[in-house]
Design a protein around this motif. Structure first.
Motif, PDB file in Angstrom:
ATOM      1  N   GLY A  10       0.805  -1.224   0.000  1.00  0.00           N
ATOM      2  CA  GLY A  10       0.000   0.000   0.000  1.00  0.00           C
ATOM      3  C   GLY A  10       0.834   1.268   0.000  1.00  0.00           C
ATOM      4  N   ASN A  11       1.983   1.234   0.705  1.00  0.00           N
ATOM      5  CA  ASN A  11       2.882   2.396   0.765  1.00  0.00           C
ATOM      6  C   ASN A  11       2.109   3.685   1.040  1.00  0.00           C
ATOM      7  N   PRO A  12       1.323   3.726   2.133  1.00  0.00           N
ATOM      8  CA  PRO A  12       0.480   4.909   2.377  1.00  0.00           C
ATOM      9  C   PRO A  12       1.308   6.155   2.657  1.00  0.00           C
ATOM     10  N   PRO A  13       0.815   7.320   2.265  1.00  0.00           N
ATOM     11  CA  PRO A  13       1.514   8.565   2.588  1.00  0.00           C
ATOM     12  C   PRO A  13       1.711   8.687   4.098  1.00  0.00           C
ATOM     13  N   MET A 194      -0.723   5.935  -6.891  1.00  0.00           N
ATOM     14  CA  MET A 194      -0.069   4.686  -7.262  1.00  0.00           C
ATOM     15  C   MET A 194       1.013   4.423  -6.234  1.00  0.00           C
ATOM     16  N   ASN A 195       1.112   3.172  -5.776  1.00  0.00           N
ATOM     17  CA  ASN A 195       2.081   2.877  -4.725  1.00  0.00           C
ATOM     18  C   ASN A 195       3.523   3.035  -5.181  1.00  0.00           C
ATOM     19  N   VAL A 196       3.746   3.186  -6.477  1.00  0.00           N
ATOM     20  CA  VAL A 196       5.107   3.375  -6.972  1.00  0.00           C
ATOM     21  C   VAL A 196       5.422   4.843  -7.237  1.00  0.00           C
ATOM     22  N   ASN A 197       4.393   5.674  -7.422  1.00  0.00           N
ATOM     23  CA  ASN A 197       4.606   7.082  -7.772  1.00  0.00           C
ATOM     24  C   ASN A 197       4.056   8.067  -6.761  1.00  0.00           C
ATOM     25  N   GLY A 198       3.227   7.595  -5.837  1.00  0.00           N
ATOM     26  CA  GLY A 198       2.611   8.491  -4.886  1.00  0.00           C
ATOM     27  C   GLY A 198       1.344   9.123  -5.427  1.00  0.00           C
ATOM     28  N   LEU A 199       1.004  10.300  -4.913  1.00  0.00           N
ATOM     29  CA  LEU A 199      -0.265  10.960  -5.186  1.00  0.00           C
ATOM     30  C   LEU A 199      -0.071  12.109  -6.167  1.00  0.00           C
ATOM     31  N   ILE A 200      -0.873  12.119  -7.250  1.00  0.00           N
ATOM     32  CA  ILE A 200      -0.817  13.209  -8.223  1.00  0.00           C
ATOM     33  C   ILE A 200      -2.236  13.603  -8.626  1.00  0.00           C
ATOM     34  N   SER A 201      -2.353  14.809  -9.152  1.00  0.00           N
ATOM     35  CA  SER A 201      -3.613  15.288  -9.722  1.00  0.00           C
ATOM     36  C   SER A 201      -3.619  14.978 -11.211  1.00  0.00           C
ATOM     37  N   PHE A 202      -4.738  14.428 -11.736  1.00  0.00           N
ATOM     38  CA  PHE A 202      -4.742  14.136 -13.167  1.00  0.00           C
ATOM     39  C   PHE A 202      -5.115  15.352 -14.015  1.00  0.00           C
ATOM     40  N   ASP A 203      -5.605  16.428 -13.388  1.00  0.00           N
ATOM     41  CA  ASP A 203      -5.823  17.676 -14.112  1.00  0.00           C
ATOM     42  C   ASP A 203      -4.609  18.603 -14.020  1.00  0.00           C
ATOM     43  N   HIS A 204      -3.846  18.463 -12.937  1.00  0.00           N
ATOM     44  CA  HIS A 204      -2.665  19.301 -12.722  1.00  0.00           C
ATOM     45  C   HIS A 204      -1.475  18.407 -12.356  1.00  0.00           C
ATOM     46  N   PRO A 205      -1.047  17.550 -13.276  1.00  0.00           N
ATOM     47  CA  PRO A 205      -0.016  16.558 -12.954  1.00  0.00           C
ATOM     48  C   PRO A 205       1.352  17.141 -12.631  1.00  0.00           C
ATOM     49  N   LEU A 206       1.599  18.382 -13.015  1.00  0.00           N
ATOM     50  CA  LEU A 206       2.898  18.991 -12.740  1.00  0.00           C
ATOM     51  C   LEU A 206       2.880  19.883 -11.495  1.00  0.00           C
ATOM     52  N   HIS A 207       1.763  19.841 -10.766  1.00  0.00           N
ATOM     53  CA  HIS A 207       1.677  20.584  -9.518  1.00  0.00           C
ATOM     54  C   HIS A 207       1.569  19.611  -8.345  1.00  0.00           C
ATOM     55  N   LYS A 208       2.207  19.961  -7.267  1.00  0.00           N
ATOM     56  CA  LYS A 208       2.279  19.068  -6.119  1.00  0.00           C
ATOM     57  C   LYS A 208       0.937  18.941  -5.399  1.00  0.00           C
ATOM     58  N   VAL A 209       0.611  17.739  -4.953  1.00  0.00           N
ATOM     59  CA  VAL A 209      -0.531  17.517  -4.068  1.00  0.00           C
ATOM     60  C   VAL A 209       0.015  17.504  -2.648  1.00  0.00           C
TER      61      VAL A 209
END
Length: 255
Positions: A10-13, A194-209
């Motif tokens: 799961g690799n939770p945040p 994704m447990n390999v990439n962490g948390l991202i926004s699919f509308d703003h993929p280049l901005h940090k969540v």
């Protein structure tokens, strides 16, 4: 619906555990205790054993007619989908599926595109899904976990950290609170985990969540939410792992 993935998968945040820091995991359970409590509450649930103690449980009587569930296991890929895709006919044609293909089947095909065309950006796959939904995909062969929720947060989905560090997901707030105590939060709308990439926004993929922690009147962290920080731009592909969020946590007093 309840899904539990042991810590290594799961690799939770790490931010999910913040409200329980110093409390010795007060009110939190292990995955075995979570499963036992859920089965006592929903004895007629369908239980899907995935691997290494990972599981998904789905109670039929708790299903909403507005947000139906569809489940499928294809090529060692498990998917549980909650909600409805408004453009499912178009997506069936796009992925070469029959008219009987369910939302879960469509999502599995979308995940295969993401997996087989790596490093294909995950946001390019999910942003084509229109509707009210939340889903969980688990690829048993690669150990990949893939979770997403629609832009509006139309379907209830929360995630949390269990006492043994497992990642817990559920569409029932009471279930996840009993499992994780204070260490739970709404899964952010418009986001992919994704447990390999962490948390991202699919509308703003280049901005940090970023994780934003709220404090009570005594200055103790009482909860965490995740939201897109439009002022922090990632240099390229988001950093790997949940630790990417940890470095930029923000504390908001009085919330």
């Amino acid at each position: 619906m309840l899904a539990v993935f042991e810590k290594a998968i799961g690799n939770p945040p790490q931010e999910l555990g913040l409200p329980s820091v110093g409390l010795d995991f007060e009110g939190k359970r292990t995955w075995e205790e979570i499963l036992e409590a859920f089965r006592l509450l929903w004895p007629d649930s369908t239980l899907y054993h995935l691997s290494n103690g990972n599981f998904v449980a789905s109670p039929h009587e708790a299903e909403s007619p507005l947000h139906p569930r569809s489940t499928v296991v294809m090529d060692d890929i498990f998917c549980i989908f909650i909600g409805i895709l408004g453009n499912i006919s178009e997506l069936r044609r796009h992925y070469g599926l029959s008219r009987r293909a369910t939302e879960a089947m469509v999502v599995v095909e979308a995940y295969k595109v993401l997996r087989d065309r790596a490093p294909y950006p995950p946001d390019q796959v999910i942003k084509d899904l229109e509707g009210k939904f939340a889903f969980i995909v688990f690829d048993a062969k690669s150990g990949t976990l893939f979770v997403a929720r629609d832009r509006e947060g139309s379907v209830e989905l929360k995630w949390g950290m269990a006492g043994d560090g497992s990642l817990v997901l559920s569409d029932d707030p009471n279930t996840i609170q009993e499992a994780c105590g204070k260490s739970c939060a709404p899964f952010p709308p418009g986001c992919i985990f994704m447990n390999v990439n962490g948390l991202i926004s699919f509308d703003h993929p280049l901005h940090k969540v970023k994780a934003i922690a709220g404090e009570d009147d005594d200055g103790k962290i009482c909860g965490v939410i995740f939201q897109v920080d439009l002022f922090t731009r990632l240099p390229s592909i988001p950093r790997t792992g949940s630790a990417a969020n940890w470095a930029d946590i923000t504390v908001v007093e009085g919330e």
